[in-house]
Design an enzyme around this catalytic site. Structure first.
Site, mmCIF file in Angstrom:
data_model
loop_
_atom_site.group_PDB
_atom_site.id
_atom_site.type_symbol
_atom_site.label_atom_id
_atom_site.label_comp_id
_atom_site.label_asym_id
_atom_site.label_seq_id
_atom_site.Cartn_x
_atom_site.Cartn_y
_atom_site.Cartn_z
ATOM 1 N N ASP A 214 6.294 -3.485 8.419
ATOM 2 C CA ASP A 214 4.962 -2.838 8.281
ATOM 3 C C ASP A 214 4.161 -4.239 8.114
ATOM 4 O OD1 ASP A 214 2.698 -2.074 7.360
ATOM 5 O OD2 ASP A 214 3.325 -0.662 5.857
ATOM 6 N N TYR B 137 2.695 21.092 29.235
ATOM 7 C CA TYR B 137 3.138 22.172 28.279
ATOM 8 C C TYR B 137 4.520 21.915 28.017
ATOM 9 C CZ TYR B 137 -1.827 23.549 28.057
ATOM 10 O OH TYR B 137 -2.939 23.433 27.739
ATOM 11 N N ARG C 162 5.494 15.446 24.025
ATOM 12 C CA ARG C 162 5.561 15.615 25.301
ATOM 13 C C ARG C 162 6.419 14.422 25.749
ATOM 14 N NH1 ARG C 162 -0.120 16.590 24.976
ATOM 15 N NH2 ARG C 162 -0.582 18.529 25.882
ATOM 16 N N ARG D 227 -2.678 10.491 18.451
ATOM 17 C CA ARG D 227 -3.250 9.599 19.558
ATOM 18 C C ARG D 227 -4.426 8.815 19.165
ATOM 19 N NH1 ARG D 227 -2.190 14.299 22.743
ATOM 20 N NH2 ARG D 227 -4.302 14.718 22.580
ATOM 21 N N LYS E 195 -8.933 -3.879 7.691
ATOM 22 C CA LYS E 195 -7.960 -4.762 8.309
ATOM 23 C C LYS E 195 -8.591 -6.018 9.169
ATOM 24 C CE LYS E 195 -4.841 -2.687 6.082
ATOM 25 N NZ LYS E 195 -4.437 -1.343 6.146
ATOM 26 N N PHE F 195 1.040 -1.111 0.071
ATOM 27 C CA PHE F 195 -0.075 -0.033 0.063
ATOM 28 C C PHE F 195 0.940 1.107 0.141
ATOM 29 C CE2 PHE F 195 -2.764 2.954 2.565
ATOM 30 C CZ PHE F 195 -3.564 3.399 1.437
ATOM 31 N N GLN G 259 -7.514 -0.054 10.230
ATOM 32 C CA GLN G 259 -8.385 0.552 9.322
ATOM 33 C C GLN G 259 -9.527 -0.471 9.042
ATOM 34 O OE1 GLN G 259 -8.216 -0.485 6.087
ATOM 35 N NE2 GLN G 259 -9.670 0.848 5.236
ATOM 36 N N HIS H 124 -0.979 -6.212 7.425
ATOM 37 C CA HIS H 124 -1.647 -7.265 6.801
ATOM 38 C C HIS H 124 -1.514 -8.497 7.880
ATOM 39 C CE1 HIS H 124 -1.562 -5.766 2.374
ATOM 40 N NE2 HIS H 124 -1.986 -5.013 3.270
HETATM 41 C C1 LIG Z 1 -3.378 -0.390 5.563
HETATM 42 C C2 LIG Z 1 -2.087 -0.262 5.189
HETATM 43 C C3 LIG Z 1 -1.187 0.782 5.880
HETATM 44 C C4 LIG Z 1 -1.693 1.969 6.307
HETATM 45 O O1 LIG Z 1 -2.466 1.900 7.254
HETATM 46 P P1 LIG Z 1 -3.787 3.214 7.533
HETATM 47 O O2 LIG Z 1 -4.247 2.769 8.899
HETATM 48 O O3 LIG Z 1 -4.718 3.055 6.476
HETATM 49 O O4 LIG Z 1 -2.868 4.329 7.751
HETATM 50 C C5 LIG Z 1 0.213 0.700 5.909
HETATM 51 N N1 LIG Z 1 0.701 -0.299 5.217
HETATM 52 C C6 LIG Z 1 -0.116 -1.295 4.463
HETATM 53 C C7 LIG Z 1 0.462 -2.541 4.047
HETATM 54 C C8 LIG Z 1 -1.291 -1.286 4.598
HETATM 55 O O5 LIG Z 1 -2.188 -2.367 4.108
#
Ligand SMILES: *Cc1c(COP(=O)(O)O)cnc(C)c1O
Length: 409
Positions: free
Chosen positions: A168, A233, A226, A243, A197, A97, A194, A171
């Site tokens: 990453d 602050y 922070r 967050r 997912k 992605f 997301q 998935h």
């Molecule tokens: C969904 C996804 C992301 C990003 O996630 P978001 O929560 O949509 O920002 C990053 N890398 C891969 C491979 C993804 O499928």
């Protein structure tokens, strides 16, 4: 002979043949209303989000979990905590992605695209090695569709070069290689929650790590700069608000309780579907490292041979399958083909980075973009007999492939 739905026949499956996504129960509802009644809906004091992230890190096999707003800002925070910045290079796989490369650009570094393995569609250590330069600071591996990259070899390669491995794992919730969870091999594992997912709160993300110092930097970056335990602050570094809300924390806690059973059901579904499709010429499942002892399926990816389907392109086959009522997903284009990297694009990535990405040689990724068919993970939660009928739907399309090709489109 029964006509395929793409040629006006009755679809093989009713609209409700496959479970909907996402799934929820009263467990999510109870958590949400409790968060509402507590009156603490967010902020750096949010407990539900923090507790969920800690539980999730444990589930993946890491010591620390940091909740964040999504799975793109997690990658950005990980890069910041690894000290990646202006002029640095980060190796990324050609098939992923866009966010994987965008996070690199967000910290003013250059994504260096390495080709993937034609079978597993994940980063190949040899290609990573070839992409290294004196400016390389990190490698981001992607466990595509839940299939883990050769993470042991990538971790060793990065350690030997003194560069950081970030996984990453958007998935790969629950995927495990050699008994070790996705995201726990590298300095950081990045996850997304997301809507599409495998664990979801509509939006959301988490970083996992076992490095307390870098965890503190990432946490600080995502919490307006922070310091943990610092004054309201007191902003010790340039940081942003990435967050997670308590709504997300409440939903994700419930999703995580359900997850182990769901993961096992999908693995079971993948076995049934694999067995059913074994006799289907021209369709072969994405390769998965046999050393994986648990496999998340963000999608069930098939290598598609157009020759076996009378020259029908993969996208047309996929559309015909969708017409039969099979939930399909869209394959990723190779990174070097994205408009943001194109010469003369309206809103391009920085020119030097764009040029590098555009010039990447990644035949395996480009081929996969044209010759894979992605089945949505919700399909794998269907009963075995229904999965067996997916193979029949594929055969029905094959028998009509000549007519489908003639229709054009
Ligand atoms: C969904 C996804 C992301 C990003 O996630 P978001 O929560 O949509 O920002 C990053 N890398 C891969 C491979 C993804 O499928």
């Amino acid at each position: 002979m029964h006509r395929p739905a793409a040629l006006g026949g009755a679809p093989a499956f009713a609209p409700d043949a496959f479970p909907a996504w996402p799934q929820w129960t009263d467990d999510e509802r109870t958590g949400l209303t409790a968060a509402l009644d507590e009156g603490l809906w967010g902020s750096s004091r949010a407990r539900r989000a923090a507790d969920f992230a800690a539980d999730f890190a444990r589930f993946q096999g890491a010591a620390i979990g940091l909740p964040m707003a999504n799975g793109t800002c997690t990658l950005e925070a990980a890069l910041v905590a690894c000290g990646v910045g202006e002029g640095d290079e980060v190796v990324v796989p050609a098939l992923t992605f866009a966010a994987t490369a965008v996070a690199v650009l967000r910290v003013n570094a250059v994504p260096v695209v390495a080709d993937v393995d034609p079978d597993s569609l994940c980063l190949v250590p040899e290609h990573v090695e070839a992409a290294l330069t004196p400016r390389t600071r990190a490698v981001i591996a992607v466990h595509l569709a839940g299939a883990m990259a050769a993470t042991d070899r990538l971790a060793a390669l990065c350690a030997a070069r003194g560069i950081d491995l970030i996984e990453d794992s958007a998935h790969a919730h629950g995927s495990r290689l050699l008994g070790r969870g996705a995201g726990s091999w590298g300095v950081f594992g990045s996850f997304s929650f997301q809507q599409s997912k495998l664990l979801t709160a509509g939006e959301g993300g988490a970083l996992i790590t076992s490095d307390p110092a870098r965890a503190e930097t990432a946490r600080s970056y995502a919490n307006c700069g922070r310091r943990t335990g610092g004054a309201t602050y007191e902003h010790v570094r340039l940081g942003v608000n990435y967050r997670m809300t308590e709504w997300q924390g409440a939903v994700l806690a419930a999703q995580l309780r359900r997850y182990p059973a769901q993961l096992a059901r999908r693995e079971e579904g993948a076995r049934h579907l694999g067995a059913a499709l074994a006799a289907t010429a021209g369709l072969r499942p994405q390769g998965r490292d046999p050393r994986m002892d648990r496999s998340a399926y963000y999608a069930y990816v098939l290598h598609y041979d157009p020759e076996a389907f009378g020259g029908l392109p993969a996208a047309r086959f996929s559309a015909a399958l969708a017409a039969e009522g099979v939930p399909v997903a869209t394959p990723y284009p190779a990174l070097n083909r994205l408009d943001m990297f194109a010469a003369g694009a309206a809103a391009p990535a920085p020119p030097t980075a764009a040029e590098r990405v555009r010039a990447a040689v990644c035949p395996a990724a480009e081929r996969a973009a044209q010759t894979t068919v992605w089945l949505h993970h919700r399909l794998l939660l269907a009963p075995p007999d229904r999965l067996a009928r997916v193979a029949e739907a594929c055969d029905r399309i094959r028998r009509a492939a000549g007519r489908l090709s003639a229709v054009g489109g």
